[in-house]
Design a protein around this motif. Structure first.
Motif, PDB file in Angstrom:
ATOM      1  N   PRO A 146     -21.217 -67.570 -32.057  1.00 24.77           N
ATOM      2  CA  PRO A 146     -19.901 -67.469 -32.697  1.00 24.77           C
ATOM      3  C   PRO A 146     -20.046 -66.956 -34.131  1.00 24.77           C
ATOM      4  N   ILE A 147     -19.157 -66.081 -34.540  1.00 26.11           N
ATOM      5  CA  ILE A 147     -19.278 -65.486 -35.878  1.00 26.11           C
ATOM      6  C   ILE A 147     -18.316 -66.101 -36.897  1.00 26.11           C
ATOM      7  N   GLY A 148     -17.431 -67.010 -36.456  1.00 25.47           N
ATOM      8  CA  GLY A 148     -16.424 -67.578 -37.355  1.00 25.47           C
ATOM      9  C   GLY A 148     -16.982 -68.164 -38.634  1.00 25.47           C
ATOM     10  N   PRO A 149     -17.937 -69.110 -38.539  1.00 26.51           N
ATOM     11  CA  PRO A 149     -18.460 -69.729 -39.769  1.00 26.51           C
ATOM     12  C   PRO A 149     -19.076 -68.719 -40.727  1.00 26.51           C
ATOM     13  N   ALA A 150     -19.850 -67.761 -40.221  1.00 27.78           N
ATOM     14  CA  ALA A 150     -20.497 -66.784 -41.093  1.00 27.78           C
ATOM     15  C   ALA A 150     -19.477 -65.899 -41.784  1.00 27.78           C
ATOM     16  N   VAL A 151     -18.448 -65.491 -41.067  1.00 30.42           N
ATOM     17  CA  VAL A 151     -17.424 -64.624 -41.657  1.00 30.42           C
ATOM     18  C   VAL A 151     -16.606 -65.393 -42.687  1.00 30.42           C
ATOM     19  N   GLU A 152     -16.305 -66.657 -42.400  1.00 28.95           N
ATOM     20  CA  GLU A 152     -15.555 -67.461 -43.370  1.00 28.95           C
ATOM     21  C   GLU A 152     -16.366 -67.638 -44.656  1.00 28.95           C
ATOM     22  N   ALA A 153     -17.684 -67.836 -44.518  1.00 27.28           N
ATOM     23  CA  ALA A 153     -18.531 -67.945 -45.709  1.00 27.28           C
ATOM     24  C   ALA A 153     -18.524 -66.630 -46.490  1.00 27.28           C
ATOM     25  N   HIS A 154     -18.500 -65.525 -45.757  1.00 24.58           N
ATOM     26  CA  HIS A 154     -18.454 -64.210 -46.409  1.00 24.58           C
ATOM     27  C   HIS A 154     -17.133 -64.026 -47.152  1.00 24.58           C
ATOM     28  N   PHE A 155     -16.035 -64.475 -46.540  1.00 24.75           N
ATOM     29  CA  PHE A 155     -14.728 -64.384 -47.203  1.00 24.75           C
ATOM     30  C   PHE A 155     -14.758 -65.152 -48.523  1.00 24.75           C
ATOM     31  N   ALA A 156     -15.384 -66.338 -48.487  1.00 28.62           N
ATOM     32  CA  ALA A 156     -15.475 -67.148 -49.708  1.00 28.62           C
ATOM     33  C   ALA A 156     -16.311 -66.425 -50.763  1.00 28.62           C
ATOM     34  N   ASP A 157     -17.393 -65.779 -50.327  1.00 25.28           N
ATOM     35  CA  ASP A 157     -18.260 -65.064 -51.264  1.00 25.28           C
ATOM     36  C   ASP A 157     -17.533 -63.930 -51.984  1.00 25.28           C
ATOM     37  N   ILE A 158     -16.679 -63.206 -51.232  1.00 28.91           N
ATOM     38  CA  ILE A 158     -16.019 -62.037 -51.841  1.00 28.91           C
ATOM     39  C   ILE A 158     -14.609 -62.353 -52.326  1.00 28.91           C
ATOM     40  N   GLY A 159     -14.162 -63.605 -52.117  1.00 32.20           N
ATOM     41  CA  GLY A 159     -12.842 -64.008 -52.586  1.00 32.20           C
ATOM     42  C   GLY A 159     -11.696 -63.484 -51.749  1.00 32.20           C
ATOM     43  N   HIS A 160     -11.922 -63.327 -50.442  1.00 33.71           N
ATOM     44  CA  HIS A 160     -10.858 -62.836 -49.562  1.00 33.71           C
ATOM     45  C   HIS A 160     -10.103 -64.010 -48.945  1.00 33.71           C
ATOM     46  N   ASP A 161      -8.776 -63.928 -48.931  1.00 32.11           N
ATOM     47  CA  ASP A 161      -7.938 -64.947 -48.319  1.00 32.11           C
ATOM     48  C   ASP A 161      -7.965 -64.784 -46.800  1.00 32.11           C
ATOM     49  N   PRO A 162      -8.491 -65.762 -46.048  1.00 28.94           N
ATOM     50  CA  PRO A 162      -8.567 -65.643 -44.585  1.00 28.94           C
ATOM     51  C   PRO A 162      -7.213 -65.467 -43.911  1.00 28.94           C
ATOM     52  N   GLN A 163      -6.129 -65.814 -44.608  1.00 33.55           N
ATOM     53  CA  GLN A 163      -4.794 -65.641 -44.033  1.00 33.55           C
ATOM     54  C   GLN A 163      -4.294 -64.209 -44.153  1.00 33.55           C
ATOM     55  N   SER A 164      -4.999 -63.403 -44.930  1.00 33.43           N
ATOM     56  CA  SER A 164      -4.640 -61.987 -45.069  1.00 33.43           C
ATOM     57  C   SER A 164      -5.368 -61.199 -43.987  1.00 33.43           C
ATOM     58  N   HIS A 165      -4.634 -60.867 -42.926  1.00 32.55           N
ATOM     59  CA  HIS A 165      -5.251 -60.198 -41.777  1.00 32.55           C
ATOM     60  C   HIS A 165      -5.242 -58.680 -41.967  1.00 32.55           C
ATOM     61  N   ASN A 166      -5.861 -58.245 -43.040  1.00 34.88           N
ATOM     62  CA  ASN A 166      -5.897 -56.815 -43.355  1.00 34.88           C
ATOM     63  C   ASN A 166      -7.182 -56.191 -42.831  1.00 34.88           C
ATOM     64  N   VAL A 167      -7.472 -54.972 -43.292  1.00 35.22           N
ATOM     65  CA  VAL A 167      -8.643 -54.260 -42.783  1.00 35.22           C
ATOM     66  C   VAL A 167      -9.942 -54.966 -43.173  1.00 35.22           C
ATOM     67  N   THR A 168      -9.947 -55.669 -44.297  1.00 37.74           N
ATOM     68  CA  THR A 168     -11.133 -56.432 -44.679  1.00 37.74           C
ATOM     69  C   THR A 168     -11.382 -57.554 -43.680  1.00 37.74           C
ATOM     70  N   PHE A 169     -10.322 -58.224 -43.292  1.00 31.03           N
ATOM     71  CA  PHE A 169     -10.409 -59.302 -42.296  1.00 31.03           C
ATOM     72  C   PHE A 169     -11.014 -58.781 -40.993  1.00 31.03           C
ATOM     73  N   GLU A 170     -10.590 -57.586 -40.581  1.00 32.31           N
ATOM     74  CA  GLU A 170     -11.077 -57.019 -39.325  1.00 32.31           C
ATOM     75  C   GLU A 170     -12.513 -56.507 -39.448  1.00 32.31           C
ATOM     76  N   ASN A 171     -12.775 -55.718 -40.491  1.00 28.84           N
ATOM     77  CA  ASN A 171     -14.079 -55.068 -40.601  1.00 28.84           C
ATOM     78  C   ASN A 171     -15.207 -56.053 -40.869  1.00 28.84           C
ATOM     79  N   ALA A 172     -14.905 -57.145 -41.554  1.00 31.27           N
ATOM     80  CA  ALA A 172     -15.949 -58.138 -41.822  1.00 31.27           C
ATOM     81  C   ALA A 172     -16.506 -58.699 -40.514  1.00 31.27           C
ATOM     82  N   GLN A 173     -15.649 -58.845 -39.526  1.00 26.90           N
ATOM     83  CA  GLN A 173     -16.109 -59.349 -38.234  1.00 26.90           C
ATOM     84  C   GLN A 173     -16.995 -58.324 -37.523  1.00 26.90           C
ATOM     85  N   ALA A 174     -16.567 -57.063 -37.557  1.00 20.55           N
ATOM     86  CA  ALA A 174     -17.348 -56.012 -36.893  1.00 20.55           C
ATOM     87  C   ALA A 174     -18.713 -55.867 -37.551  1.00 20.55           C
TER      88      ALA A 174
END
Length: 592
Positions: free
Chosen positions: A367-395
């Protein structure tokens, strides 16, 4: 469409010893073309006498009668418009006559010799060349054909039939047409001719480069083949050919084609990438071989596939399994990695796991959820913002996992991206666009679907899961499912239907057709499914995304170029910063 020439390969019944009756039969056959209104009508050699006259062909009476008849024929055919090419006896031998609206434009010997130039004229801006030899020996005249500069090669024939002859003729014409990039139009006579000591069979065909557009053979009467030939497609096809550069002769004269008010007469399938089901087997074999060769040459005996439960990764897994079979390796040498994220549905997750088990690959679930959430915290991205950053970080997280597993196990990461995604840029730079070797990049989405369906029989244990994957909406699954757990992000609702987009892609890349011509063909192929406004909208979307996505394609992994339509860096080049204005202005000018 001025570049479209309507040709008719026509035969008529001859009456041995009665040229007047043969002439009337010819006129009747031409009149039956009716409102199809060809620009050019090709009749067989020995149009009025047949090919079995023998020594009587030299009798002066036949030449005298023919001399009276061919002007009469030209006048009778004038009302039908277009060009009519036929042959008739004359002093010194058979001659060919080309009439248009009652006017004789060409009068020349109906013979072809090696080393002598082929007669030419221009129609619709393209060059037509005349060939009066045996079409079964057409390849011997390759130099003469190329030197003529022919777009249309008119094969006026009447040769004795024998076992296998008809098939041999068609093979020769297809091979020459494909090799030299010409449209071959065959009119082979024989109906009403003698059967002793030689038998004659009528046959007509039109090959446009590598495709058979029309074919007819004598069954209950003289055959005729009528279709539209596109000079733009011929020119586009030739751009990919390496033909000798000879001096082109000036055509004897030029005539325009009749435009407007004609319904398109040519086979136009909605999936032009494939013409025969057997090609799907060959395509899969080429995919398998390309990967096996890469493994063999590098000495790498392991493969990693990111398995999503979608079409592309399904085919990539089957190719990987096929490569292991080819090399005598266990299928467990393939590590299939499922990496559920924020948008993964239970359906695709389940299909991925079951497919892996059925194929016999090794399965890893990360599962990639925990790693991506940690990455969001590192770069200061709001997980509720489902923009291109939200999508590409998973890919990108999924790609990192696969590459690191490959490093850990000494394996190759098998790329899953297809041609449609590459053309439209519907992939993540530094994400699913990356791999060690790509096996799907020469196949558009529609072809991926067709190959997967074809493989159900070969991978019988996996067939139920392949079928359900085929029925699943195409999605990158990067956005959360809906309230019922179903896929919310559906690619074809975002971009448009892949069958239409792949149709546009084919004609854009294969032949370099302008937007107006692609729109015309798309309306003819999909007119009962989509409105002209929808087709125009998707045509504009295609050009906009195509031009904007080259920066991703130049960084694509290596692959084997296994189809004629490709965006591989080794076979396709364009500026990465080119705008789409030229194309979009042409689309905007299209009237719906």
């Amino acid at each position: 469409m001025e570049s479209i020439v309507r040709v008719a390969a026509l035969t008529s019944r001859i009456s041995l010893g009665d040229m007047h009756k043969s002439a009337e039969a010819l006129i009747e056959a031409a009149q039956q073309l009716g409102d199809r209104a060809p620009d050019l009508v090709l009749l067989p050699k020995y149009t009025l006498t047949g090919g079995s006259l023998g020594d009587l062909a030299q009798n002066g009476q036949f030449a005298k009668t023919a001399g009276e008849l061919h002007p009469y024929l030209g006048a009778k055919l004038a009302a039908l418009g277009g060009l009519f090419l036929f042959t008739a006896p004359a002093p010194g031998g058979e001659r060919a006559y080309l009439y248009r609206e009652g006017q004789l434009l060409l009068d020349l010997p109906a013979e072809t010799e090696l080393g002598r130039p082929l007669p030419t004229f221009s129609v619709g801006g393209g060059t037509a060349a005349l060939f009066f030899g045996d079409p079964a020996h057409l390849s011997l005249y390759a130099r003469e054909i190329v030197e003529s500069g022919a777009d249309l090669l008119l094969l006026c024939a009447c040769e004795p039939d024998r076992l296998g002859y008809g098939d041999r003729v068609l093979r020769q014409i297809k091979e020459v047409s494909a090799a030299l990039g010409v449209c071959c139009v065959l009119s082979q006579g024989g109906e009403g001719d003698s059967s002793a000591p030689r038998l004659f069979t009528a046959q007509t065909a039109v090959f446009e480069c590598d495709r058979l557009l029309a074919f007819a053979q004598a069954v209950s009467g003289p055959p005729a083949a009528v279709c539209d030939v596109d000079l733009d497609i011929i020119a586009g096809y030739r751009r990919g050919q390496t033909l000798p550069a000879f001096r082109r002769p000036e055509p004897a004269f030029s005539v325009p084609v009749r435009t407007g008010g004609k319904k398109l007469l040519r086979p136009l399938g909605q999936n032009p990438f494939i013409t025969r089901p057997e090609q799907l087997d060959e395509l899969f074999s080429l995919q398998v071989k390309s990967l096996a060769v890469r493994m063999e040459n590098t000495g790498i005996k392991g493969l990693v596939v990111a398995l999503s439960g979608g079409l592309d990764s399904t085919l990539a897994l089957l190719v990987a399994a096929g490569a292991c079979d080819r090399l005598g390796l266990p299928r467990s040498a393939v590590t299939a990695v499922t990496m559920p994220g924020f948008g993964t549905s239970q359906r695709t997750k389940s299909n991925a796991e079951k497919l892996c088990e059925a194929v016999g690959a090794k399965l890893r679930k990360i599962p990639i959820g925990p790693a991506v959430e940690a990455h969001f915290a590192d770069i200061g991205h709001d997980p509720q913002s489902h923009n291109v950053t939200f999508e590409n970080a998973q890919a990108r997280e999924r790609t990192q996992i696969c590459l690191d597993i490959a490093n850990e196990t000494g394996a190759l990461v098998v790329g899953t991206g297809d041609l449609s995604e590459a053309a439209l840029g519907f992939c993540t730079f530094g994400g699913d666009a990356l791999a060690n070797f790509n096996v799907n990049i020469c196949l558009p989405k529609t072809l991926v679907r067709a190959v997967c369906r074809r493989l159900e029989e070969r991978f019988a244990k996996a067939a139920p899961f392949i079928q359900d994957i085929l029925d699943t909406p195409v999605s990158p699954e990067l956005l959360p499912p809906d309230e019922f757990g179903n896929i919310a992000q559906k690619t074809e609702e975002i971009l448009g239907e892949y069958d239409l987009l792949d149709f546009i892609l084919y004609h854009h890349l294969r032949y370099g057709l302008p937007p107006e011509k692609i729109f015309y063909y798309a309306c003819a192929a999909f007119g009962e499914r989509y409105t002209g406004a929808y087709i125009k909208e998707k045509l504009g979307l295609f050009y906009k995304r195509f031009c904007a996505s080259q920066f991703k394609r130049v960084c694509a992994p290596e692959c084997a170029v296994i189809t004629d339509v490709t965006l591989s860096g080794g076979a396709f080049a364009m500026p990465g910063d080119m705008g789409s204005k030229t194309f979009l202005e042409a689309v905007e000018a299209i009237s719906v």
